[in-house]
Design a protein around this motif. Structure first.
Motif, mmCIF file in Angstrom:
data_model
loop_
_atom_site.group_PDB
_atom_site.id
_atom_site.type_symbol
_atom_site.label_atom_id
_atom_site.label_comp_id
_atom_site.label_asym_id
_atom_site.label_seq_id
_atom_site.Cartn_x
_atom_site.Cartn_y
_atom_site.Cartn_z
ATOM 1 N N ASP A 1 6.526 87.910 -40.429
ATOM 2 C CA ASP A 1 6.340 88.664 -39.060
ATOM 3 C C ASP A 1 7.547 89.523 -38.813
ATOM 4 N N TYR A 2 8.444 89.951 -39.831
ATOM 5 C CA TYR A 2 9.177 90.856 -39.658
ATOM 6 C C TYR A 2 8.559 92.288 -39.670
ATOM 7 N N ASP A 3 9.246 93.228 -38.765
ATOM 8 C CA ASP A 3 8.692 94.516 -38.694
ATOM 9 C C ASP A 3 9.011 95.155 -39.974
ATOM 10 N N THR A 4 8.387 95.541 -40.820
ATOM 11 C CA THR A 4 8.730 96.124 -42.197
ATOM 12 C C THR A 4 9.428 97.495 -42.086
ATOM 13 N N ALA A 5 8.872 98.089 -41.102
ATOM 14 C CA ALA A 5 9.491 99.713 -40.789
ATOM 15 C C ALA A 5 10.796 99.594 -40.178
ATOM 16 N N LYS A 6 11.081 98.493 -39.626
ATOM 17 C CA LYS A 6 12.386 98.555 -38.862
ATOM 18 C C LYS A 6 13.652 97.917 -39.758
ATOM 19 N N VAL A 7 13.136 96.755 -40.322
ATOM 20 C CA VAL A 7 14.306 95.853 -41.171
ATOM 21 C C VAL A 7 14.372 96.194 -42.769
ATOM 22 N N SER A 8 15.749 96.005 -43.056
ATOM 23 C CA SER A 8 15.838 95.812 -44.555
ATOM 24 C C SER A 8 17.048 94.810 -44.846
ATOM 25 N N GLY A 9 16.963 94.251 -45.932
ATOM 26 C CA GLY A 9 17.768 93.285 -46.296
ATOM 27 C C GLY A 9 18.024 93.132 -47.900
ATOM 28 N N PHE A 10 18.901 92.225 -48.055
ATOM 29 C CA PHE A 10 19.266 91.703 -49.443
ATOM 30 C C PHE A 10 19.237 90.304 -49.642
ATOM 31 N N ALA A 11 18.911 89.913 -50.812
ATOM 32 C CA ALA A 11 18.872 88.464 -51.019
ATOM 33 C C ALA A 11 19.647 88.192 -52.721
ATOM 34 N N PHE A 12 20.189 87.167 -52.577
ATOM 35 C CA PHE A 12 20.800 86.804 -54.138
ATOM 36 C C PHE A 12 20.642 85.158 -54.209
ATOM 37 N N GLY A 13 20.679 84.949 -55.390
ATOM 38 C CA GLY A 13 20.583 83.419 -55.925
ATOM 39 C C GLY A 13 21.471 83.256 -56.957
ATOM 40 N N MET A 14 22.565 82.116 -56.941
ATOM 41 C CA MET A 14 23.181 82.051 -58.103
ATOM 42 C C MET A 14 23.173 80.363 -58.372
ATOM 43 N N GLY A 15 23.114 80.132 -59.698
ATOM 44 C CA GLY A 15 23.295 78.525 -60.202
ATOM 45 C C GLY A 15 24.984 78.138 -60.114
ATOM 46 N N VAL A 16 24.874 77.176 -59.219
ATOM 47 C CA VAL A 16 26.436 76.638 -58.890
ATOM 48 C C VAL A 16 27.168 75.951 -60.323
ATOM 49 N N GLU A 17 26.225 75.037 -60.966
ATOM 50 C CA GLU A 17 26.849 74.588 -62.420
ATOM 51 C C GLU A 17 27.172 75.692 -63.414
ATOM 52 N N ARG A 18 26.462 76.919 -63.311
ATOM 53 C CA ARG A 18 26.970 77.694 -64.284
ATOM 54 C C ARG A 18 28.265 78.417 -63.796
ATOM 55 N N ILE A 19 28.505 78.457 -62.375
ATOM 56 C CA ILE A 19 29.791 79.163 -62.036
ATOM 57 C C ILE A 19 30.692 78.095 -62.204
ATOM 58 N N ALA A 20 30.588 76.814 -61.978
ATOM 59 C CA ALA A 20 31.476 75.813 -62.243
ATOM 60 C C ALA A 20 31.968 75.689 -63.601
ATOM 61 N N ILE A 21 30.984 75.805 -64.692
ATOM 62 C CA ILE A 21 31.245 76.009 -65.979
ATOM 63 C C ILE A 21 32.183 77.009 -66.666
ATOM 64 N N LEU A 22 31.798 78.033 -65.844
ATOM 65 C CA LEU A 22 32.886 79.239 -66.111
ATOM 66 C C LEU A 22 34.277 78.946 -65.539
ATOM 67 N N LYS A 23 34.296 78.757 -64.545
ATOM 68 C CA LYS A 23 35.452 78.531 -63.583
ATOM 69 C C LYS A 23 36.320 77.623 -64.177
ATOM 70 N N TYR A 24 35.759 76.365 -64.730
ATOM 71 C CA TYR A 24 36.509 75.321 -65.266
ATOM 72 C C TYR A 24 36.707 75.028 -66.827
ATOM 73 N N GLY A 25 35.757 75.881 -67.234
ATOM 74 C CA GLY A 25 35.699 75.773 -69.036
ATOM 75 C C GLY A 25 35.022 74.566 -69.470
ATOM 76 N N VAL A 26 34.112 74.228 -68.725
ATOM 77 C CA VAL A 26 33.248 73.054 -69.319
ATOM 78 C C VAL A 26 32.060 73.580 -70.156
ATOM 79 N N ASP A 27 32.130 72.680 -71.210
ATOM 80 C CA ASP A 27 31.261 73.047 -72.356
ATOM 81 C C ASP A 27 29.907 72.439 -72.291
ATOM 82 N N ASP A 28 29.587 71.753 -71.432
ATOM 83 C CA ASP A 28 28.267 70.815 -71.382
ATOM 84 C C ASP A 28 27.918 70.433 -70.241
ATOM 85 N N ILE A 29 26.552 71.027 -69.504
ATOM 86 C CA ILE A 29 26.311 70.843 -68.351
ATOM 87 C C ILE A 29 26.015 69.673 -67.764
#
Ligand code: PHE
Length: 371
Positions: free
Chosen positions: A328-356
């Motif tokens: 029930d949002y007015d399509t003519a009036k609003v706009s927006g963005f969405a995103f979704g990220m995997g937390v483990e994937r980010i932790a793996i990269l940040k901490y150099g973990v080689d097995d989830i």
């Protein structure tokens, strides 16, 4: 009964031996019972007081009473006993003073100089730690936090997110359905949410724009566990809806977030993709943090980015107008963005973990490294 020196009528060596043995045994027994200095004074007096102490009695009852022919022998024995008594009384005092009395030993069973028992207080799990870090980045941009249920209906997980009826993501390959739902209408059937996107819908149902939220949480997919897959993992969803939000806002926001998480040298790239609930959609790639985006490391192809120089990290897009129709949002009036990220994937990269799987096995040796 305290010991008292017996009066003797027979002064034969055998009788004297036995009497001496009894005396010495009483002496030792009484000594062992002495526990304090006041005890010891009474003990000393029982044995050594000039007036009626055991030694005085020995003199009177044995030596003086002995007939002439036994005097020598009795005298020698009484002397030996005297020395023994004096030594024992002396030794009893030093035992008490050197502090090894049984009462002292008992008092010292508690050694307050020993180090205390250390209880480890626990620490944030690396997945939660990473999740909080991601949330922190968006909190600083003015986002608030929303949560939703892990057991969802088909409606929130798929239908309201514009998944067409036969979309492959509804397939039993990916989704874990709750058993015994077949008699319900499709939209009411329960399942384990496969992403945090249903919280977008729940948020828009209860809030009017402007909306800026992040939605962290656990999600489930029917994937066999291996080094890069887990049937349970975590996502952080983001949603911003207002009157004039553009793709530029999306790019700027996520570029900033990736720099905040991985360092300001990191570059982002938006690669065309598809999600039913965003249009256009993109996959966000960051320049490889292992080879600095070069694609090679130490003269060899970089394994982390498969020599491409880019690592794919998250999905995003402009909210598809069809989705606004469900809330029930007015399509003519609003706009927006969405995103979704995997937390483990980010932790793996940040901490150099080689097995989830390491995140879920609960091995303290692994987890301690993040404490
Ligand atoms: N929900 C998508 C997934 O799990 C990710 C996504 C979220 C994509 C929001 C676009 C917008 O893959």
């Amino acid at each position: 009964m305290p010991y008292s020196v017996p009066r003797l009528s027979d002064f034969s060596p055998a009788v004297l031996d036995e009497a001496a043995r009894e005396l010495l045994s009483a002496l030792d027994q009484e000594s062992a019972a002495v526990d304090s200095e006041s005890d010891w004074k009474l003990y000393r007096d029982r044995w050594m007081a000039r007036k009626n102490g055991a030694l005085t009695q020995l003199n009177d009852l044995w030596l003086k009473a002995a007939p002439g022919q036994n005097k020598r022998d009795v005298g020698q024995r009484v002397n030996e006993l005297k020395i023994k008594v004096e030594q024992t009384v002396e030794a009893t005092l030093s035992r008490i003073q050197s502090g090894t009395s049984s009462s002292r030993l008992a008092a010292e069973r508690l050694d307050i100089t020993l180090p205390g028992i250390r209880r480890s207080i626990g620490a944030e799990h690396p997945v939660i730690k990473t999740m909080n870090e991601i949330i922190g980045v968006f909190r600083n941009l003015g986002y608030s936090v929303e949560e939703g249920p892990e057991i969802e209906t088909d409606y929130y997980n798929f239908e309201a997110l514009n998944f067409p009826p036969n979309h492959p993501a509804r397939d039993t390959q990916d989704t874990l359905f709750i058993a015994g739902q077949d008699t319900k209408a499709l939209r009411d059937r329960l399942l384990l949410r496969t992403h945090t996107s249903p919280v977008q819908i729940r948020t828009m149902q209860k809030m009017k724009p402007p909306v800026r939220v992040v939605c962290p949480g656990k999600v489930h997919r029917n994937d066999a566990p291996d080094a890069t897959h887990s049937p349970i993992f975590h996502q952080v969803e983001g949603l911003a809806v207002d009157t004039s939000i553009t793709f530029c806002d999306l790019k700027g926001t996520l570029d900033h977030a990736m720099k905040a998480l991985f360092g300001s040298n990191v570059k982002t790239r938006f690669y065309p993709s598809f999600f039913p609930f965003t249009e256009p959609s993109a996959d966000v790639q960051i320049s490889c943090i292992f080879c600095d985006g070069k694609g090679t490391r130490d003269g060899a192809p970089c394994r982390n980015c498969k020599a491409s120089g880019w690592i794919e990290l998250l999905g995003c897009g402009m909210v598809d107008p069809n989705v606004y129709g469900f809330v029930d949002y007015d399509t003519a009036k609003v706009s927006g963005f969405a995103f979704g990220m995997g937390v483990e994937r980010i932790a793996i990269l940040k901490y150099g973990v080689d097995d989830i799987q390491l995140f879920f096995n609960g091995d303290v040796r692994f987890l301690q490294q993040f404490a």
